[in-house]
Design a protein around this motif. Structure first.
Motif, PDB file in Angstrom:
ATOM      1  N   THR A 123       0.815  -1.221   0.000  1.00 22.99           N
ATOM      2  CA  THR A 123       0.000   0.000   0.000  1.00 22.99           C
ATOM      3  C   THR A 123       0.847   1.269   0.000  1.00 22.99           C
ATOM      4  OG1 THR A 123      -0.115  -0.074   2.409  1.00 22.99           O
ATOM      5  CG2 THR A 123      -1.869  -1.179   1.181  1.00 22.99           C
ATOM      6  N   VAL A 124       1.997   1.242   0.650  1.00 21.60           N
ATOM      7  CA  VAL A 124       2.859   2.433   0.742  1.00 21.60           C
ATOM      8  C   VAL A 124       4.300   1.990   0.596  1.00 21.60           C
ATOM      9  CG1 VAL A 124       3.456   4.490   2.060  1.00 21.60           C
ATOM     10  CG2 VAL A 124       1.214   3.442   2.368  1.00 21.60           C
ATOM     11  N   LEU A 125       5.075   2.765  -0.127  1.00 24.98           N
ATOM     12  CA  LEU A 125       6.517   2.568  -0.224  1.00 24.98           C
ATOM     13  C   LEU A 125       7.204   3.873   0.149  1.00 24.98           C
ATOM     14  CD1 LEU A 125       8.469   0.601  -2.856  1.00 24.98           C
ATOM     15  CD2 LEU A 125       9.269   2.865  -2.240  1.00 24.98           C
ATOM     16  N   PHE A 126       8.013   3.855   1.215  1.00 19.88           N
ATOM     17  CA  PHE A 126       8.749   5.021   1.688  1.00 19.88           C
ATOM     18  C   PHE A 126      10.207   4.885   1.257  1.00 19.88           C
ATOM     19  CE2 PHE A 126       5.222   4.580   4.624  1.00 19.88           C
ATOM     20  CZ  PHE A 126       4.744   5.873   4.728  1.00 19.88           C
ATOM     21  N   SER A 127      10.692   5.870   0.530  1.00 22.88           N
ATOM     22  CA  SER A 127      12.095   5.938   0.130  1.00 22.88           C
ATOM     23  C   SER A 127      12.662   7.257   0.619  1.00 22.88           C
ATOM     24  CB  SER A 127      12.228   5.821  -1.392  1.00 22.88           C
ATOM     25  OG  SER A 127      13.578   5.849  -1.783  1.00 22.88           O
ATOM     26  N   LEU A 128      13.036   7.287   1.907  1.00 29.84           N
ATOM     27  CA  LEU A 128      13.480   8.524   2.548  1.00 29.84           C
ATOM     28  C   LEU A 128      14.990   8.599   2.696  1.00 29.84           C
ATOM     29  CD1 LEU A 128      10.808   8.613   5.413  1.00 29.84           C
ATOM     30  CD2 LEU A 128      10.648   9.601   3.121  1.00 29.84           C
ATOM     31  N   GLN A 129      15.655   7.454   2.820  1.00 33.45           N
ATOM     32  CA  GLN A 129      17.091   7.416   3.012  1.00 33.45           C
ATOM     33  C   GLN A 129      17.675   6.317   2.125  1.00 33.45           C
ATOM     34  OE1 GLN A 129      19.062   9.403   5.377  1.00 33.45           O
ATOM     35  NE2 GLN A 129      17.204  10.633   5.215  1.00 33.45           N
ATOM     36  N   THR A 130      18.969   6.435   1.889  1.00 36.81           N
ATOM     37  CA  THR A 130      19.678   5.377   1.165  1.00 36.81           C
ATOM     38  C   THR A 130      20.481   4.494   2.113  1.00 36.81           C
ATOM     39  OG1 THR A 130      21.552   6.870   0.783  1.00 36.81           O
ATOM     40  CG2 THR A 130      19.839   6.760  -0.932  1.00 36.81           C
ATOM     41  N   SER A 131      20.330   4.714   3.405  1.00 41.95           N
ATOM     42  CA  SER A 131      21.033   3.929   4.410  1.00 41.95           C
ATOM     43  C   SER A 131      20.208   2.697   4.769  1.00 41.95           C
ATOM     44  CB  SER A 131      21.281   4.784   5.658  1.00 41.95           C
ATOM     45  OG  SER A 131      21.962   4.045   6.648  1.00 41.95           O
ATOM     46  N   VAL A 132      20.865   1.720   5.365  1.00 44.59           N
ATOM     47  CA  VAL A 132      20.216   0.462   5.727  1.00 44.59           C
ATOM     48  C   VAL A 132      19.183   0.712   6.818  1.00 44.59           C
ATOM     49  CG1 VAL A 132      20.593  -1.850   6.673  1.00 44.59           C
ATOM     50  CG2 VAL A 132      22.271  -0.831   5.118  1.00 44.59           C
ATOM     51  N   VAL A 133      18.005   0.102   6.656  1.00 45.07           N
ATOM     52  CA  VAL A 133      16.982   0.151   7.689  1.00 45.07           C
ATOM     53  C   VAL A 133      17.351  -0.869   8.758  1.00 45.07           C
ATOM     54  CG1 VAL A 133      14.539  -0.148   8.217  1.00 45.07           C
ATOM     55  CG2 VAL A 133      15.222   0.869   6.048  1.00 45.07           C
ATOM     56  N   CYS A 134      17.645  -0.401   9.967  1.00 47.04           N
ATOM     57  CA  CYS A 134      18.101  -1.288  11.039  1.00 47.04           C
ATOM     58  C   CYS A 134      16.965  -1.827  11.889  1.00 47.04           C
ATOM     59  CB  CYS A 134      19.106  -0.560  11.929  1.00 47.04           C
ATOM     60  SG  CYS A 134      20.663  -0.132  11.108  1.00 47.04           S
ATOM     61  N   THR A 135      15.940  -1.022  12.122  1.00 39.57           N
ATOM     62  CA  THR A 135      14.866  -1.444  13.010  1.00 39.57           C
ATOM     63  C   THR A 135      13.576  -0.752  12.629  1.00 39.57           C
ATOM     64  OG1 THR A 135      14.155  -1.595  15.318  1.00 39.57           O
ATOM     65  CG2 THR A 135      15.469   0.310  14.709  1.00 39.57           C
ATOM     66  N   LEU A 136      12.461  -1.456  12.852  1.00 41.74           N
ATOM     67  CA  LEU A 136      11.114  -0.949  12.615  1.00 41.74           C
ATOM     68  C   LEU A 136      10.277  -1.211  13.852  1.00 41.74           C
ATOM     69  CD1 LEU A 136      10.492  -2.314   8.998  1.00 41.74           C
ATOM     70  CD2 LEU A 136      10.932   0.073   9.604  1.00 41.74           C
ATOM     71  N   GLN A 137       9.355  -0.271  14.170  1.00 38.32           N
ATOM     72  CA  GLN A 137       8.515  -0.432  15.352  1.00 38.32           C
ATOM     73  C   GLN A 137       7.172   0.244  15.128  1.00 38.32           C
ATOM     74  OE1 GLN A 137       9.308  -2.082  18.529  1.00 38.32           O
ATOM     75  NE2 GLN A 137       7.088  -1.915  18.512  1.00 38.32           N
ATOM     76  N   PHE A 138       6.092  -0.574  15.086  1.00 37.57           N
ATOM     77  CA  PHE A 138       4.743  -0.005  15.049  1.00 37.57           C
ATOM     78  C   PHE A 138       4.420   0.571  16.420  1.00 37.57           C
ATOM     79  CE2 PHE A 138       4.023  -2.685  11.280  1.00 37.57           C
ATOM     80  CZ  PHE A 138       3.372  -1.763  10.464  1.00 37.57           C
ATOM     81  N   ALA A 139       3.625   1.653  16.424  1.00 34.47           N
ATOM     82  CA  ALA A 139       3.245   2.314  17.659  1.00 34.47           C
ATOM     83  C   ALA A 139       1.808   2.803  17.551  1.00 34.47           C
ATOM     84  CB  ALA A 139       4.184   3.485  17.970  1.00 34.47           C
ATOM     85  N   ASN A 140       1.209   3.074  18.731  1.00 42.05           N
ATOM     86  CA  ASN A 140      -0.144   3.633  18.802  1.00 42.05           C
ATOM     87  C   ASN A 140      -1.137   2.761  18.044  1.00 42.05           C
ATOM     88  OD1 ASN A 140      -2.038   5.447  19.673  1.00 42.05           O
ATOM     89  ND2 ASN A 140      -1.708   6.900  17.989  1.00 42.05           N
ATOM     90  N   HIS A 141      -1.109   1.458  18.326  1.00 40.69           N
ATOM     91  CA  HIS A 141      -2.020   0.488  17.707  1.00 40.69           C
ATOM     92  C   HIS A 141      -1.910   0.480  16.190  1.00 40.69           C
ATOM     93  CE1 HIS A 141      -3.812  -0.120  21.631  1.00 40.69           C
ATOM     94  NE2 HIS A 141      -4.054   1.170  21.724  1.00 40.69           N
ATOM     95  N   GLY A 142      -0.718   0.623  15.682  1.00 42.91           N
ATOM     96  CA  GLY A 142      -0.502   0.562  14.250  1.00 42.91           C
ATOM     97  C   GLY A 142      -0.734   1.852  13.517  1.00 42.91           C
ATOM     98  N   GLY A 143      -1.039   2.927  14.216  1.00 43.14           N
ATOM     99  CA  GLY A 143      -1.256   4.204  13.543  1.00 43.14           C
ATOM    100  C   GLY A 143       0.026   4.882  13.128  1.00 43.14           C
ATOM    101  N   LYS A 144       1.144   4.528  13.794  1.00 45.54           N
ATOM    102  CA  LYS A 144       2.420   5.144  13.483  1.00 45.54           C
ATOM    103  C   LYS A 144       3.485   4.054  13.340  1.00 45.54           C
ATOM    104  CE  LYS A 144       1.530   9.588  15.757  1.00 45.54           C
ATOM    105  NZ  LYS A 144       0.094   9.319  15.958  1.00 45.54           N
ATOM    106  N   LEU A 145       4.535   4.399  12.604  1.00 46.33           N
ATOM    107  CA  LEU A 145       5.647   3.483  12.381  1.00 46.33           C
ATOM    108  C   LEU A 145       6.949   4.244  12.551  1.00 46.33           C
ATOM    109  CD1 LEU A 145       6.760   0.695  11.477  1.00 46.33           C
ATOM    110  CD2 LEU A 145       6.659   1.544   9.127  1.00 46.33           C
TER     111      LEU A 145
END
Length: 1109
Positions: free
Chosen positions: A603-625
């Motif tokens: 549904t969404v593709l974010f391309s904000l940095q060219t650096s390696v994504v080290c960690t991901l964390q959903f927050a606020n019942h999935g409303g934020k990432l």
């Protein structure tokens, strides 16, 4: 380092009370590390075994494990208490047991149903040969001293019995003229289609002996000195000048060759093929043992053919040999699988030879040759039929290499390539279909998510998983995928009682993501998501997946890769068309209409940095990432609006990789607040704190709404302390919050932080910070105020840790699990951080720690899943961690229904099978073993074979009871009143009469007279017995008058006398019974003492030399 959050304990508790509350149920007695699940082929695999009836494959390892594979993702692993290798492994076919011999000479019988050792026997000498008689529980044991023993496993008593029978070495030594006391038995083979009365023994010095157990004699002896050899030399199948077939005679004075392996080379046991240490292969003709009436050892000429794979002088030993019939090479065609025999230094291959001896063994021809390139060093091979119900002879081959690679080859394809005269092949192979692939493709990260039944998305996810698995099964069926292993029984599924759904998600180096349903022990693949996104052109489309996170509230999956791209997938598909958002680092947004397929859509593709994504964390019942990058950048994304809330740098001067992210919102600090629905999250304006941990051991706290810094640079470690060398993975967000209903806000001092909207978060939380060499527990308030002196608990670690997780059963009971870089495992109490138990990966899983193993470790609900090479395992550390997988849901490795059906079919007589028009199951099993069924072969009923073996092996050699001696008194029946014990014999002369002649042959004394006629030597004894009665006296029946005269009573006392007589007879009968019982016990005790003495005598005599007798 990384952090954990906890509810602050009530202040009224004393330190001792806090310690007891911290321990809860997690005492050292509850520490019970064990393996719950295991998938894949162990990297230390070394030996194979195959059950022809149950269609199971067993893999033995060098570290005391046995892996059993069946069908439908059914796998089981067996652990021996000793970390020793297995040198022999065989199934007790269709009996539910597996026999193994360890390198320490311990014989073990494994129960496949309970997955435990049923019986074990420690052998005193070195075991050099082991063989199970097919379809029975009898086993041959060959030792280093040239002895062959017989064992039997009793399934009822669950005991391995050493039977009295053995093959006497002195008899063979006398026949060959040399001592075999120090010669090892290399192989013991049971001839096909025999009743078990013969066995073939191959000795290390090149001696081959065919022994008959029923007659206790040598049938044939073969050896290098006994024959003149005809050489058939094969080096390749091209027009190589080295290829030749000659009639060169081998010098009779050549020394004996050392045997390395042996295999049958015919369906009737008339030919045996032997491999030698010098690289030679010889076919020995044993047909004379079956056609000639003379079973003495013979020295024949031209009864062996020599085969060479290379003309080099120095060749590799023949390590493995296996022969099978193959009709594609003609009615007399066959194949020989060979490992070894090539020139030293040549490439490691498995050689397959096509052979034909339609004109006899002397005229054997090599019709083809093909070399199979191996993926690693050869370990073992088994040959099996592609379908044991089929009438054809098509076979399939399992090849095991030492790297844990299990490959399947279609023998028909190999035969086709051989007919085309191709010398080498690397194709036409099918690798074992791993339930969870770990190496091909290479797994880079993984996560385990749990969805409780009270979550609103529970029912929707359950329907999605069922539909996805049905679609995947249909695709596999249409592709014609067929795996030859079909054994085992799937576990029971309790869909109506499911309280949780577990899904296992793995990311791979090729950018793909796979999702499995892990609710039941037999994991099933649900989705295989490719990395390509339609209408998006990206040079890094196939970048390796570096981070994963799943939100159970929205069923969203976030995937980050090494190119800096973050993809968001939704498992629930709303319509055939969906909107796709492409967000770049410039903030621009491109909207595409993307067709939705059968897999979750991006549904969404974010391309904000060219650096390696080290960690991901959903927050606020999935409303934020929250997204953490290797260059120190942190982004907060709004999932509902597909926008970027902020993008910040953690350390502008010296950026360090973000290795842990945890978000806390004020609406989730109390369990009394109900969970918000997915629709409520879209309008949520709750504010919270984002805790950021960097690799250089710094903790930062920022506002989730705008990215403003609340706390910057909190660190207890001194500036001289070494920073973290590798990222520390935290557990899933479900376990980050450990709440308590009776928690209270205890600090009433008003501070800048506490008077803000963060007050509830700060006052109710503790934070556990895990460094490489230290654990420290703080209040969240002291962390934000950067007051490191107010540490609740601090513990220094002896070794460097690399991963931690929290295991909890209830809201007040939790423990900390610490995994060290050396492979050690510790369980610590919270909040005291005391050690409750410790173990290691080596003791639990038999694994050594490898680099980057922590990247694929994940846990949830107390289950910890680890990956090592081809293996993936789920372990449980505490005794109460068995509530998610009930025992009935585990698959069973043995099919009792199939066993019962086969036993009934085999027990039927051949005539009954013919009347019913059914194909004998036993004949089908023989086809699987030999590749070809002989209609004229002897196929006795299974019960008859067992009865024959019981008689053969129940006595020592040369001490079997004579089967021709029949006791003529066996049919004599005596009444109890006719038995006289210790009473004087009273004899009276009896006159001959005509009745004596008429009753001749009808009484017991008539039988005694017959015995006297056969043995005249007993006449004098008879005369002494009857004394003056004469030898021709015969007993006669008394007349009615004589009986009345003896037993008639007077009328006056007739009734009383009859009662008295009956009473007297009854008392006499009781006395006789008691006396008879005593004599019977004495005889039984005497027989037992005699049997014990005979066994002891046999045991003492078996180790004596022939000249000591």
């Amino acid at each position: 380092m990384f952090s954990r959050f906890f509810q602050k304990p009530p202040p009224q508790q004393s330190p001792h009370a806090q310690q007891e509350a911290g321990k809860g149920i997690s005492k050292s007695a509850d520490f019970d590390p064990r393996v719950v699940l295991h998938f894949g082929v162990p990297s230390t695999a070394s030996i194979l075994a195959f059950d022809r009836v149950q269609r199971l494959l067993a893999v033995g390892t060098l570290d005391g494990r046995i892996k059993v594979f069946g069908g439908d993702n059914i796998e089981g692993i067996l652990y021996s208490s000793k970390h020793t290798a297995f040198k022999n492994l065989e199934f007790l076919d269709n009996q539910g047991f597996l026999a193994s011999v360890s390198s320490r000479n311990e014989i073990q019988i494994w129960d496949l149903e309970s997955r435990q050792i049923a019986s074990a026997l420690q052998w005193e000498s070195t075991i050099t040969a082991f063989s199970v008689i097919y379809g029975t529980s009898y086993m041959y044991i060959g030792s280093e001293h040239g002895m062959v023993y017989v064992l039997k496993f009793d399934a009822e008593s669950r005991k391995i019995d050493i039977l009295p029978y053995y093959v006497p070495t002195n008899v063979i030594s006398d026949a060959v003229g040399i001592s075999l006391d120090q010669i090892s038995v290399i192989r013991v083979l049971h001839p096909p289609y025999s009743n078990g009365n013969r066995l073939l023994m191959a000795y290390e010095n090149g001696l081959i002996v065919l022994w008959d157990s029923s007659e206790d004699k040598i049938v044939q002896i073969r050896g290098q000195k006994d024959t003149e050899l005809k050489i058939e030399r094969v080096t390749s199948y091209s027009n190589d000048p080295k290829d030749d077939s000659s009639d060169n005679k081998l010098d009779n004075e050549e020394e004996d060759k050392e045997i390395s392996c042996v295999s049958w080379a015919s369906n009737d046991g008339s030919v045996v093929v032997v491999g030698y240490v010098d690289g030679d292969i010889m076919f020995w003709d044993l047909s004379n043992a079956y056609s000639s009436s003379n079973h003495q050892s013979q020295k024949l000429s031209n009864n062996v053919v020599k085969l060479q794979l290379s003309s080099a002088v120095r060749r590799l030993p023949i390590i493995f040999l296996h022969w099978c019939a193959n009709k594609s090479f003609g009615n007399n065609g066959s194949q020989l699988f060979v490992y070894g025999g090539d020139e030293i230094g040549s490439e490691e291959v498995l050689t397959v030879l096509g052979l034909d001896w339609s004109s006899g063994l002397k005229s054997i021809k090599c019709t083809g040759r093909i070399n199979i390139a191996l993926n690693g060093s050869f370990a073992d091979m088994v040959l099996l039929s592609s379908d044991y119900h089929a009438a054809g002879t098509g076979n399939m081959i399992f090849v095991l290499t030492n790297s844990g690679q299990l490959d399947l080859y279609d023998n028909n394809c190999l035969s086709s390539l051989m007919s085309k005269q191709e010398k080498k092949t690397t194709s036409h192979t099918l690798q074992y279909p791993m339930v969870i692939p770990t190496l091909e493709p290479y797994m880079t990260t993984a996560t385990l998510a749990v969805i409780d039944h009270d979550v609103k998305t529970f029912r929707d996810l359950s329907q999605v998983l069922v539909a996805a698995k049905q679609h995947l099964v249909q695709n596999q069926t249409s592709m014609g995928i067929k795996w030859p292993l079909t054994g085992g029984v799937p576990g029971q599924l309790f869909k109506e009682d499911d309280h949780i759904i577990q899904i296992y998600i793995a990311g791979y180096r090729d950018g793909s993501v796979r999702i499995w349903d892990a609710t039941y022990p037999a994991l099933s693949l649900v989705y295989n998501i490719k990395c390509e996104v339609n209408d998006v052109n990206s040079d890094s489309a196939s970048a390796s997946v570096s981070a994963l996170d799943f939100c159970p509230d929205t069923l969203h999956l976030a995937v980050g890769d090494e190119s800096g791209i973050v993809r968001l997938y939704g498992l629930i598909q709303s319509s055939s068309e969906t909107t796709f958002h492409f967000v770049t680092e410039k903030g621009t947004e491109v909207v595409h209409n993307k067709h939705q397929g059968d897999v979750p859509h991006c549904t969404v593709l974010f391309s904000l940095q060219t650096s390696v994504v080290c960690t991901l964390q959903f927050a606020n019942h999935g409303g934020k990432l929250a997204v953490g990058y290797e260059n120190g950048q942190v982004a907060m994304l709004d999932i509902n609006t597909s926008s970027v809330l902020f993008l910040m740098k953690t350390e502008p001067d010296s950026p360090s990789a973000v290795i842990s992210l945890t978000a806390k919102f004020s609406d989730s600090c109390s369990l009394n607040i109900p969970q918000q629905s997915v629709s409520d999250n879209s309008d949520s304006s709750e504010k919270g704190l984002l805790f950021i941990i960097t690799r250089d051991a710094n903790l930062l706290v920022v506002d989730t709404s705008n990215g403003n810094m609340v706390c910057n640079g909190f660190s207890e470690l001194s500036t001289e302390t070494e920073s973290l060398k590798s990222p520390q993975k935290s557990d899933s967000g479900i376990q980050d919050n450990v709440q308590s209903e009776d928690a209270k806000v205890v600090d009433e001092t008003a501070t800048t932080v506490e008077t803000s909207y963060f007050g509830e978060i700060v006052s109710n939380s503790l934070i556990l910070i895990c460094y490489e060499t230290e654990l420290s527990l703080h209040t969240l308030k002291s962390v934000i105020e950067q007051d490191s002196s107010k540490c609740i608990k601090k513990v220094n670690l002896v070794e460097k840790c690399c991963w931690t997780t929290i295991i909890k059963k209830h809201e007040k009971e939790c423990v900390l699990v610490v995994l060290y870089q050396t492979g050690g495992i510790e369980v610590r109490s919270i909040p005291t951080l005391e050690v409750l138990g410790e173990s290691s990966l080596m003791s639990v899983l038999r694994w050594n720690w490898t680099n980057d193993m922590e990247k694929t470790i994940c846990s949830s609900n107390g289950q910890i899943i680890l990956v090592n090479g081809n293996e993936i395992a789920s372990i449980s550390l505490l005794t109460w961690q068995n509530e998610f997988w009930i025992p009935e849901s585990f698959p069973c490795l043995h099919d009792k229904v199939l066993q019962a059906a086969v036993d009934v079919t085999v027990s039927q007589s051949p005539s009954q099978n013919e009347r019913q028009g059914t194909t004998s199951v036993f004949a089908n099993f023989v086809k699987n073993f030999t590749g070809k069924a002989d209609p004229n072969a002897n196929q006795p009923a299974h019960p008859n074979i067992l009865e024959n073996l019981d008689q053969l092996f129940s006595n020592p050699p040369f001490l079997k009871p004579s089967s021709g001696t029949v006791d003529p008194l066996d049919d004599l029946e005596l009444d109890l009143d006719d038995i006289h014990i210790d009473e004087p014999i009273v004899l009276s002369p009896i006159q001959k009469s005509d009745d004596d002649k008429r009753d001749k042959g009808k009484t017991a004394d008539k039988q005694k007279t017959d015995i006297d006629k056969k043995d005249k030597g007993k006449a004098t004894d008879r005369e002494k017995l009857f004394e003056d009665a004469g030898t021709d006296s015969k007993p006669r029946a008394r007349t009615a008058d004589e009986v009345k005269a003896k037993y008639r009573k007077t009328e006056a006392n007739d009734a009383a006398a009859a009662a008295s007589l009956a009473k007297q007879k009854l008392l006499e009968r009781q006395e006789k019974l008691a006396l008879l019982n005593e004599r019977t016990e004495e005889l039984a005790n005497g027989a037992e003492d005699f049997a014990s003495m005979a066994k002891e005598l046999a045991r003492r005599m078996e180790n004596r030399k022939w000249w000591q007798l």
